[in-house]
Enzyme design. Structure first.
Site, mmCIF file in Angstrom:
data_model
loop_
_atom_site.group_PDB
_atom_site.id
_atom_site.type_symbol
_atom_site.label_atom_id
_atom_site.label_comp_id
_atom_site.label_asym_id
_atom_site.label_seq_id
_atom_site.Cartn_x
_atom_site.Cartn_y
_atom_site.Cartn_z
ATOM 1 N N SER A 1 100.866 46.528 54.224
ATOM 2 C CA SER A 1 100.859 47.548 55.273
ATOM 3 C C SER A 1 99.473 47.772 55.870
ATOM 4 C CB SER A 1 101.425 48.866 54.741
ATOM 5 O OG SER A 1 102.803 48.721 54.528
ATOM 6 N N GLY B 1 112.582 38.465 55.155
ATOM 7 C CA GLY B 1 112.123 39.812 54.816
ATOM 8 C C GLY B 1 110.875 40.191 55.586
ATOM 9 N N TYR C 1 110.370 39.029 50.820
ATOM 10 C CA TYR C 1 109.460 38.373 51.775
ATOM 11 C C TYR C 1 108.397 37.508 51.138
ATOM 12 C CZ TYR C 1 106.309 42.508 51.619
ATOM 13 O OH TYR C 1 105.474 43.535 51.258
ATOM 14 N N LYS D 1 109.800 57.046 46.942
ATOM 15 C CA LYS D 1 110.629 57.188 48.153
ATOM 16 C C LYS D 1 111.662 58.319 48.045
ATOM 17 C CE LYS D 1 110.195 52.544 49.992
ATOM 18 N NZ LYS D 1 110.864 51.396 50.593
ATOM 19 N N ASP E 1 112.778 51.913 56.974
ATOM 20 C CA ASP E 1 113.261 50.675 56.343
ATOM 21 C C ASP E 1 114.594 50.277 56.975
ATOM 22 O OD1 ASP E 1 111.227 50.326 54.480
ATOM 23 O OD2 ASP E 1 112.213 51.583 52.977
ATOM 24 N N ALA F 1 123.178 46.805 45.449
ATOM 25 C CA ALA F 1 123.599 48.204 45.602
ATOM 26 C C ALA F 1 122.469 49.163 45.244
ATOM 27 C CB ALA F 1 124.827 48.461 44.731
HETATM 28 P P1 ATR Z 1 115.992 48.630 45.429
HETATM 29 O O1 ATR Z 1 116.249 50.079 45.118
HETATM 30 O O2 ATR Z 1 114.538 48.328 45.672
HETATM 31 O O3 ATR Z 1 116.891 48.080 46.482
HETATM 32 P P2 ATR Z 1 117.011 48.156 42.795
HETATM 33 O O4 ATR Z 1 117.373 49.568 42.626
HETATM 34 O O5 ATR Z 1 116.205 47.529 41.724
HETATM 35 O O6 ATR Z 1 116.281 47.802 44.124
HETATM 36 O O7 ATR Z 1 118.368 47.360 43.007
HETATM 37 C C1 ATR Z 1 118.423 46.067 42.735
HETATM 38 C C2 ATR Z 1 119.792 45.484 43.116
HETATM 39 O O8 ATR Z 1 119.647 44.116 42.846
HETATM 40 C C3 ATR Z 1 120.944 45.991 42.290
HETATM 41 O O9 ATR Z 1 122.098 45.982 43.080
HETATM 42 C C4 ATR Z 1 121.039 44.948 41.196
HETATM 43 O O10 ATR Z 1 122.328 44.735 40.698
HETATM 44 P P3 ATR Z 1 122.922 45.625 39.454
HETATM 45 O O11 ATR Z 1 123.391 46.897 40.071
HETATM 46 O O12 ATR Z 1 124.017 44.783 38.947
HETATM 47 O O13 ATR Z 1 121.780 45.791 38.504
HETATM 48 C C5 ATR Z 1 120.673 43.707 41.952
HETATM 49 N N1 ATR Z 1 120.143 42.662 41.067
HETATM 50 C C6 ATR Z 1 118.983 42.644 40.406
HETATM 51 N N2 ATR Z 1 118.845 41.490 39.719
HETATM 52 C C7 ATR Z 1 119.958 40.759 39.974
HETATM 53 C C8 ATR Z 1 120.425 39.466 39.555
HETATM 54 N N3 ATR Z 1 119.693 38.675 38.744
HETATM 55 N N4 ATR Z 1 121.614 39.034 40.030
HETATM 56 C C9 ATR Z 1 122.350 39.819 40.858
HETATM 57 N N5 ATR Z 1 121.981 41.042 41.272
HETATM 58 C C10 ATR Z 1 120.794 41.515 40.842
#
Ligand code: ATR
Length: 276
Positions: free
Chosen positions: A22, A236, A215, A69, A105, A129
């Protein structure tokens, strides 16, 4: 940059912030538009103190990143309705001591997509999610996109799908799903795991628009496969630049110099590639 007693101060708060691009993005924008302003990275250890600091020192605008955040919301004087619905703020505007929170975002993701496709009436699979999926999901719904949430874990996926009022698809069942757009919001494929792809590559059909929020690297395995299969791809980096461009607009009221920001971020990222 000519700093003096009138220089306006902007910055990012988060922990860690050492990797943040940033400062490169915003300082390039300030320089090219001739604004007497500077943007710094502040590693904040606790959010309440950061907010007091912003008010006490008259910092004009702040980007908010991990882990603040959501935590920042109770400390702000006003929250934009979209940021409120998303439950996360990534931008603070300081208007004479009153702090208002926004979420660019989500807007950044929509702008990056809108460069390549219309949105209204389209269908979109969102992979993941977490917070980013939530922000993008709300924004795309607002833009008239029919969204489905695809996630590895049922509970988290269903919770987000319910709050968006859209279907949930377990990641293992994604093969049968179709979408005009696919948005990848998980960390899968991020450096150093650059050979990982979160979805089976044969679901990537010619004509789809595929956006990855990762990214580093700029072209993930998902985007490379998508490009080879005839999809339009958005990295990204595109979303990052547009979220920053929308911050610039909120802080200055001016149109952001998107091309300048693009060049600055790409240069900062290629310096990192050389170090890797
Ligand atoms: P952010 O809030 O930054 O978007 P996060 O809260 O860490 O990130 O969310 C990560 C997302 O990536 C989640 O949906 C997670 O899936 P789970 O709910 O099953 O944990 C997904 N994720 C992380 N590692 C993953 C992997 N190896 N394969 C598939 N999904 C993954």
């Amino acid at each position: 940059m000519n700093l003096n007693q009138h220089t306006a101060l902007y910055g990012v708060i988060g922990d860690p912030v050492g990797h943040s691009r940033s400062p490169a993005l915003h300082n390039a924008a300030f320089l090219s538009t001739g604004l007497n302003a500077v943007y710094l990275a502040f590693e904040g250890k606790e959010i309440e103190g950061c907010i007091r600091g912003i008010k006490a020192l008259g910092i004009k605008g702040v980007s908010v990143t991990i882990p603040f955040k959501t935590a920042v919301i109770p400390y702000l004087d006003e929250i934009d309705p979209l940021a409120r619905r998303i439950g996360a703020v990534n931008t603070i505007v300081n208007n004479k001591g009153r702090l208002k929170g926004y979420n660019t975002d989500a807007l950044g993701a929509a702008k990056a997509l809108e460069e390549r496709t219309k949105l209204r009436g389209m269908t979109c699979l969102i992979i993941g999610a977490g917070g980013a999926a939530k922000a993008i999901g709300f924004m795309l719904k607002e833009k008239g996109v029919t969204v489905s949430i695809v996630n590895r874990t049922r509970k988290r996926g269903e919770t987000l799908a319910r709050s968006l009022g859209c279907p949930f698809v377990p990641l293992v069942d994604v093969e049968g799903e179709k979408g005009d757009i696919l948005v990848q919001t998980t960390p899968v494929g991020m450096y150093p795991h650059i050979n990982q792809c979160p979805v089976p590559e044969h679901i990537l059909e010619q004509g789809m628009v595929v956006m990855d929020i990762v990214y580093v690297p700029a072209e993930t395995r998902l985007l490379k496969s998508s490009r080879n299969r005839g999809c339009a791809t958005i990295s990204g980096v595109g979303m990052f630049i547009h979220q920053g461009a929308e911050q610039f607009r909120l802080w200055t009221g001016m149109d952001p110099p998107v091309e300048v920001m693009n060049k600055a971020v790409k240069e900062a990222l290629s310096e990192q590639d050389e170090r890797n």
